[in-house]
Design a protein around this motif. Structure first.
Motif, short mmCIF file in Angstrom:
data_model
loop_
_atom_site.label_atom_id
_atom_site.label_comp_id
_atom_site.label_asym_id
_atom_site.label_seq_id
_atom_site.Cartn_x
_atom_site.Cartn_y
_atom_site.Cartn_z
N HIS A 11 26.67 -9.42 0.11
CA HIS A 11 27.40 -8.19 -0.24
C HIS A 11 26.63 -6.92 0.07
CE1 HIS A 11 29.48 -10.90 -3.37
NE2 HIS A 11 30.22 -10.82 -2.29
N ARG A 12 25.34 -6.93 -0.20
CA ARG A 12 24.58 -5.68 -0.12
C ARG A 12 23.66 -5.59 1.08
NH1 ARG A 12 21.48 -3.72 -4.53
NH2 ARG A 12 21.83 -1.75 -3.46
N ARG A 13 23.68 -6.57 1.96
CA ARG A 13 22.82 -6.54 3.15
C ARG A 13 23.70 -6.69 4.37
NH1 ARG A 13 17.32 -8.10 2.16
NH2 ARG A 13 16.92 -7.81 4.37
N ALA A 14 23.25 -6.08 5.47
CA ALA A 14 23.96 -6.21 6.74
C ALA A 14 22.96 -6.14 7.87
CB ALA A 14 25.00 -5.11 6.90
N GLU A 15 23.26 -6.85 8.93
CA GLU A 15 22.48 -6.77 10.15
C GLU A 15 23.43 -6.27 11.23
OE1 GLU A 15 19.84 -9.77 12.84
OE2 GLU A 15 19.87 -10.07 10.67
N ILE B 285 18.44 -3.84 30.33
CA ILE B 285 19.20 -4.31 29.17
C ILE B 285 18.37 -4.01 27.92
CG2 ILE B 285 20.28 -6.31 28.07
CD1 ILE B 285 19.68 -7.41 31.21
N GLY B 286 19.01 -3.41 26.94
CA GLY B 286 18.30 -3.12 25.71
C GLY B 286 19.16 -3.40 24.50
N TRP B 287 18.52 -3.74 23.42
CA TRP B 287 19.26 -3.96 22.18
C TRP B 287 18.37 -3.61 21.00
CZ3 TRP B 287 17.42 -7.80 25.26
CH2 TRP B 287 16.56 -8.74 24.70
N ILE B 288 19.03 -3.27 19.92
CA ILE B 288 18.33 -2.96 18.68
C ILE B 288 19.09 -3.61 17.55
CG2 ILE B 288 19.53 -0.75 18.35
CD1 ILE B 288 16.79 0.33 17.29
N GLU B 289 18.36 -4.19 16.61
CA GLU B 289 18.95 -4.83 15.44
C GLU B 289 18.47 -4.09 14.20
OE1 GLU B 289 19.08 -9.43 15.85
OE2 GLU B 289 17.30 -8.71 16.93
N PHE B 290 19.42 -3.67 13.39
CA PHE B 290 19.12 -2.96 12.15
C PHE B 290 19.35 -3.88 10.96
CE2 PHE B 290 20.89 0.29 15.04
CZ PHE B 290 19.76 1.08 15.17
N ASP B 291 18.40 -3.94 10.06
CA ASP B 291 18.55 -4.62 8.78
C ASP B 291 18.75 -3.51 7.76
OD1 ASP B 291 18.56 -6.36 6.64
OD2 ASP B 291 16.41 -6.79 6.75
N VAL B 292 19.93 -3.48 7.13
CA VAL B 292 20.24 -2.38 6.22
C VAL B 292 20.61 -2.92 4.84
CG1 VAL B 292 20.97 -0.81 8.05
CG2 VAL B 292 22.66 -2.24 6.94
N LEU B 293 20.28 -2.11 3.85
CA LEU B 293 20.65 -2.38 2.47
C LEU B 293 21.77 -1.41 2.11
CD1 LEU B 293 20.02 -3.82 -0.25
CD2 LEU B 293 18.44 -1.92 -0.72
N LEU B 294 22.88 -1.96 1.64
CA LEU B 294 24.03 -1.14 1.28
C LEU B 294 23.89 -0.64 -0.14
CD1 LEU B 294 26.78 -3.44 2.80
CD2 LEU B 294 25.48 -1.63 3.92
N GLY B 295 24.59 0.42 -0.45
CA GLY B 295 24.53 1.02 -1.77
C GLY B 295 25.25 0.18 -2.80
N ASP B 296 26.09 0.79 -3.58
CA ASP B 296 26.79 0.15 -4.69
C ASP B 296 27.99 -0.65 -4.18
OD1 ASP B 296 27.29 -0.45 -7.35
OD2 ASP B 296 28.62 1.29 -7.60
N VAL B 297 27.72 -1.85 -3.68
CA VAL B 297 28.76 -2.73 -3.11
C VAL B 297 28.77 -4.02 -3.91
CG1 VAL B 297 29.45 -4.01 -1.07
CG2 VAL B 297 28.49 -1.73 -0.81
N HIS B 298 29.98 -4.46 -4.34
CA HIS B 298 30.09 -5.65 -5.18
C HIS B 298 30.95 -6.75 -4.59
CE1 HIS B 298 28.03 -3.46 -8.30
NE2 HIS B 298 28.85 -2.45 -8.11
#
Length: 98
Positions: free
Chosen positions: A49-53, A3-16
């Motif tokens: 708004h600008r971050r996602a996991e 079993i494997g998993w990966i979590e990404f912490d991303v910053l979105l561009g021009d999102v309001h």
């Protein structure tokens, strides 16, 4: 079973707005599902708004297959020009690990 998993912490561009966020995240999730054939979901930061996991999970009979899928997912997310990958955290476990 592995079993494997990966979590990404991303910053979105021009999102309001959250609607704008969904417009950016939805195609990323679809691409990950299509190219990795793994389970994919937005797993955190839903109210920002600008971050996602984003989480990707996979089950396979061998550790090599799990590693290949997670590597493919990480390359795909890192190559997206509309987001910035801040971090990627991964885990791989065997089903009989305690």
């Amino acid at each position: 079973m592995w079993i494997g998993w990966i979590e990404f912490d991303v910053l979105l561009g021009d999102v309001h707005s959250l609607k704008g966020k969904r417009a950016v995240i939805r195609p990323i999730l679809a691409d990950l599902r299509r190219t990795t054939e793994a389970s994919v979901a937005e797993v955190g930061d839903q109210e920002l708004h600008r971050r996602a996991e984003i989480g990707v999970g996979v089950v396979a009979s061998g550790a090599d297959r799990v590693t290949d899928v997670l590597d493919r997912a990480e390359r795909l997310v890192a190559a997206r020009p509309d987001i910035t990958l801040l971090s990627a955290r991964r885990r791989i476990r065997q089903s009989d690990d305690d």
